[in-house]
Design an enzyme around this catalytic site. Structure first.
Site, mmCIF file in Angstrom:
data_model
loop_
_atom_site.group_PDB
_atom_site.id
_atom_site.type_symbol
_atom_site.label_atom_id
_atom_site.label_comp_id
_atom_site.label_asym_id
_atom_site.label_seq_id
_atom_site.Cartn_x
_atom_site.Cartn_y
_atom_site.Cartn_z
ATOM 1 N N GLY A 1 0.813 -1.224 0.000
ATOM 2 C CA GLY A 1 0.000 0.000 0.000
ATOM 3 C C GLY A 1 0.840 1.264 0.000
ATOM 4 O O GLY A 1 0.481 2.230 0.656
ATOM 5 N N TYR B 1 -11.827 -2.493 12.939
ATOM 6 C CA TYR B 1 -10.467 -1.955 12.772
ATOM 7 C C TYR B 1 -9.632 -2.232 14.024
ATOM 8 O O TYR B 1 -8.478 -2.663 13.935
ATOM 9 C CB TYR B 1 -10.590 -0.451 12.510
ATOM 10 C CG TYR B 1 -9.301 0.269 12.219
ATOM 11 C CD1 TYR B 1 -8.689 0.169 10.967
ATOM 12 C CD2 TYR B 1 -8.704 1.093 13.174
ATOM 13 C CE1 TYR B 1 -7.519 0.856 10.699
ATOM 14 C CE2 TYR B 1 -7.542 1.784 12.903
ATOM 15 C CZ TYR B 1 -6.950 1.667 11.656
ATOM 16 O OH TYR B 1 -5.795 2.360 11.380
ATOM 17 N N SER C 1 -2.053 0.409 15.339
ATOM 18 C CA SER C 1 -2.643 1.723 15.613
ATOM 19 C C SER C 1 -2.849 1.852 17.122
ATOM 20 O O SER C 1 -3.028 0.829 17.808
ATOM 21 C CB SER C 1 -4.006 1.822 14.919
ATOM 22 O OG SER C 1 -4.742 2.919 15.420
ATOM 23 N N ASN D 1 1.868 -2.218 5.547
ATOM 24 C CA ASN D 1 1.260 -0.908 5.776
ATOM 25 C C ASN D 1 -0.170 -0.800 5.246
ATOM 26 O O ASN D 1 -0.986 -0.079 5.822
ATOM 27 C CB ASN D 1 2.135 0.159 5.090
ATOM 28 C CG ASN D 1 1.396 1.448 4.849
ATOM 29 O OD1 ASN D 1 1.257 2.276 5.738
ATOM 30 N ND2 ASN D 1 0.874 1.634 3.631
#
Ligand code: NAI
Length: 244
Positions: free
Chosen positions: A13, A152, A139, A87
């Site tokens: 990505g 997520y 994250s 990524n």
């Protein structure tokens, strides 16, 4: 001598955002860089726009066969893969009670299954070389949760467990596996947040600003460098203190 002279790096990505900044940094520092995006033409154009030796590939990172072709293609063209940056990622936000199966599945396969597919497909080359640097993008949401992002957060928390487990499997072969946990970074992924919500988030950031893609790329490059040779299974937060 540049920091990554002749090293072969794959950034999934890498067509925009954080991945693009990582790819550009590695290329500036002398690496041969492969990037991928769902669409080959976009990836090739993004690679062509970067300074240095950058190659673009089309690949759906959540599809196992597509990832096998990507890894085979990079090894055929560039000889090996020494540094792998997982990524590529997406969000499909929504409250759990209204979340569609496809929103759950797309996020899990793109953000979590992808790391399993790339690491497994690149393993033979890394084990043979007795060298590897893997950096997985997680994250702060994977550590602290976030309402509206169960899919997520589950994927990003999964990445942390995956990172620590794979680090234990391959450490004896001089392969390090680490994660980077960005906080709020200004990219297309976060562009839709309204002004009010942005203000609320930034208020919680001790450094009082959004992170830049370069802030994250520098952390990724550090973990890929010789300076981080004795660091594995670690999660490096690049969040201006948000997750403290
Ligand atoms: P972005 O949306 O700007 O870029 C995502 C990249 O992933 C693009 O190059 C896109 O083509 C690629 N991609 C998406 N789905 C793909 C698929 N199925 N196959 C191949 N490529 C695919 O996102 P951004 O902000 O640069 O995020 C990069 C990573 O950092 C993601 O894993 C994201 O979850 C993580 N992250 C971002 C934060 C932020 O504030 N922007 C915060 C925390 C983590």
């Amino acid at each position: 001598m540049k920091r990554f002279e002749n090293k072969v790096v794959l950034v999934t990505g890498g067509t925009r955002g954080i991945g693009q900044a990582c790819a550009a940094l590695f290329a500036r520092e002398g690496a041969k860089v492969a990037i991928c995006g769902r669409d080959a033409a976009t990836a090739t154009a993004a690679a062509g726009a970067m300074e240095g030796d950058v190659h673009g590939y089309g690949c759906d990172i959540g599809d196992v066969e597509s990832v096998k072709s990507l890894i085979d293609g990079v090894i055929a063209e560039l000889g090996t893969i020494e540094i792998l940056v997982n990524n590529a990622g997406i969000t499909r936000d929504g409250l759990l009670m209204r979340m569609k199966d496809t929103d759950w599945d797309d996020v899990l396969r793109t953000n979590l299954n992808s790391a399993f597919y790339t690491c497994r497909a690149a393993a033979r080359s890394m084990l043979k070389n007795r060298y590897g640097r893997i950096i997985n993008l997680t994250s702060v949401v994977g550590m602290h949760g976030q309402g509206g992002q169960t899919n997520y957060a589950a994927a990003k928390a999964g990445i942390i467990g995956f990172t620590k487990s794979y680090a234990q499997e391959v450490g004896s072969r001089n392969i390090t596996v680490n994660a980077v946990a960005p906080g709020f970074i200004g990219t297309d992924m976060t562009a839709d947040l309204g002004e009010k919500a942005l203000e609320t988030v930034l208020d919680r950031v001790p450094l009082k600003r959004a992170g830049t893609v370069e802030d994250v790329a520098e952390g990724v490059a550090f973990l890929a460098s010789d300076a981080a040779a004795y660091i594995t299974g670690e999660v490096l937060c690049i969040d201006g203190g948000l997750g403290m």
